[in-house]
Every structure is written in structure tokens, then in C-alpha cells.
Scaffold this active site. Structure first.
Site, short mmCIF file in Angstrom:
data_model
loop_
_atom_site.label_atom_id
_atom_site.label_comp_id
_atom_site.label_asym_id
_atom_site.label_seq_id
_atom_site.Cartn_x
_atom_site.Cartn_y
_atom_site.Cartn_z
N SER A 26 106.97 3.91 139.18
CA SER A 26 107.34 3.44 137.84
C SER A 26 106.10 3.24 136.96
CB SER A 26 108.17 2.16 137.92
OG SER A 26 107.40 1.10 138.42
N ASN A 27 104.99 2.83 137.55
CA ASN A 27 103.75 2.69 136.75
C ASN A 27 103.23 4.06 136.33
OD1 ASN A 27 102.75 -0.23 136.48
ND2 ASN A 27 103.49 -0.11 138.59
N HIS A 114 97.52 -4.75 140.57
CA HIS A 114 98.04 -5.55 141.67
C HIS A 114 99.01 -6.59 141.11
CE1 HIS A 114 98.03 -7.22 145.68
NE2 HIS A 114 98.00 -8.40 145.12
C1 GRF Z 1 103.28 -2.12 141.70
O1 GRF Z 1 103.87 -3.39 141.77
C2 GRF Z 1 101.78 -2.21 141.76
O2 GRF Z 1 101.29 -3.38 141.19
C3 GRF Z 1 101.51 -2.22 143.23
O3 GRF Z 1 102.45 -1.32 143.78
C4 GRF Z 1 103.61 -1.30 142.95
C5 GRF Z 1 103.90 0.13 142.63
O4 GRF Z 1 105.13 0.29 141.98
N1 GRF Z 1 100.13 -1.87 143.51
P1 GRF Z 1 105.53 1.68 141.36
O5 GRF Z 1 105.45 2.73 142.47
O6 GRF Z 1 104.55 1.98 140.25
O7 GRF Z 1 106.92 1.52 140.85
#
Ligand code: GRF
Length: 210
Positions: A26-27, A114
Site C-alpha cells: 500500500s505504501n 516504520h
Molecule cells: C508498513 O506498515 C510499513 O511501515 C512497514 O511495513 C508495512 C508495509 O505495508 N515497514 P504495505 O506493504 O506498504 O501495505
């Protein structure tokens, strides 16, 4: 003093970024969106993953090249990065510890997000850890990657007050909202603004604000 990218006179050359992920992505998706709408003026060169995961599908939807890292993953990671020579390597839920030699080689060009206020709750499942601990304030940290796990110089933090009525799922949702709102913005600043790192301390060297 560091400046990861200097725009040329014509402004046509863009900074190159690479994203590494292991999960739903999602990021990565928000970063890809910001790039495709021009809010983040950069070229998203490729996605690197160390396993089959949701991020791959997002890359397909955006038409972004992706690589499934073969074993040993860090060797192919290094080879691909070396070829692309990106201005920034963005970890977005990449569940591997970057080996010391690569951290040294690319410092300070690897950035990580994080889902807690570091140094509280480093490592895996940070949101669950914070929730179960019963903290009243948690949040999100973006930091430069160093040799430790979630220990690098902190670029950005956003705090979130935890409502006592929230379920774990509600807290997760709020944390992810903050990540999605801020990660690409921090990436943009990091690419375009000068900064310094003295010991653990990260500092912008100009007057602008996020
Ligand atoms: C996020 O919460 C990030 O902070 C952590 O892993 C998660 C990844 O989520 N390092 P996504 O795959 O981006 O949905």
C-alpha cells in the site's frame, strides 16, 4: 552535506527511485500514485520484492518493472541497484535486513518507514506491539537506513494519540493513513533538499518545511 539530486537547467532530468517491498504494497502504491500524478517529480525505475506479494500486482497495474529477487537476494538487489544507480532506494515493508556492506555502499540513500515512534517498538509487528503495550501515543517514523534494525537517523515522525476505544484494526488503519499521507512527501523532500547527518542527527539545511 548531502544533496541527492540537483535539477538541471532544463528540469527534464528527474531523480530515479527504486522501491523494495515484501507485502501488500500500500505504501508503494501511494508512491507510484504520487509519481504518476506528478506530485512526486521522479522516475520510479522498478519494484524489487523478495517474495510473491501484493506489491507485484500494483506494479503491474502501474506498468512499473518489477524484479523478484533470486537467492541470495542481496546479491541480485545489489546488481540491479548498481545498474540503475538510483538517487534513492525506498524500503516500503521490505522484510529483510540490508547487509552492512550495502548499507555502507549506499548510505544515506536507503530510506525506510516504520509504523511506530522509534526507538519504541522496532522490528516486526510494531503496531501490534504498541497496541498490546497499551501506549497512549504512537505513530510513524521515516529514517535513513543504517547497520541496525530500525535504528538509523530519524528524518520524520508523526505522532498519533491512541483512543482507548480503538480495536487493533482501527489503530492499524490510522497508522497506515499517516504512512500514505506522508511517506511520498518525505521522499520528495529527501530528493530535492540539502541535509546533513551528524552522528544520529538528521537535519535539513534549508529553510523550507515539510
Ligand atoms: C508498513 O506498515 C510499513 O511501515 C512497514 O511495513 C508495512 C508495509 O505495508 N515497514 P504495505 O506493504 O506498504 O501495505
Amino acid at each position: 552535506m548531502y544533496r541527492l539530486f540537483r535539477p538541471g537547467v532544463s528540469g527534464s532530468v528527474k531523480p530515479r527511485i527504486v522501491v523494495a517491498a515484501s507485502g501488500r504494497g500500500s505504501n508503494f502504491e501511494k508512491i507510484a500514485e504520487a509519481v504518476s500524478t506528478g506530485l512526486l517529480n521522479a522516475t520510479l525505475e522498478c519494484l524489487l520484492v523478495d517474495r510473491e506479494c501484493g506489491a507485484l500486482e500494483i506494479a503491474r497495474n502501474f506498468g512499473i518493472r518489477s524484479y523478484l529477487l533470486s537467492k541470495p537476494w542481496h546479491k541480485s538487489f545489489d546488481e540491479i541497484i548498481d545498474q540503475i544507480n538510483p538517487h534513492l532506494i525506498v524500503l516500503a515493508g521490505f522484510m529483510r535486513i540490508i547487509p552492512e556492506n550495502l548499507v555502507e555502499k549506499y548510505f544515506p540513500r536507503i530510506v525506510n518507514i516504520h509504523p511506530s515512534l522509534l526507538p519504541a517498538f522496532p522490528g516486526k509487528d510494531a503496531i501490534v506491539q504498541a497496541y498490546e503495550y497499551g501506549v497512549k501515543v504512537t505513530g510513524v517514523t521515516v529514517h535513513i537506513v543504517d547497520k541496525g534494525v530500525d535504528t538509523g537517523p530519524i528524518i520524520f515522525q508523526k505522532a498519533l494519540e491512541v483512543d482507548e476505544s480503538w480495536s487493533l484494526e482501527q489503530l492499524e488503519e490510522k497508522i497506515h493513513q499517516i504512512e500514505h499521507e506522508w511517506y511520498w512527501r518525505v521522499i520528495r523532500e529527501l530528493l530535492y533538499r540539502p541535509f546533513e547527518i551528524v552522528g544520529r542527527k538528521f537535519r535539513w539545511l534549508d529553510e523550507e518545511g515539510l
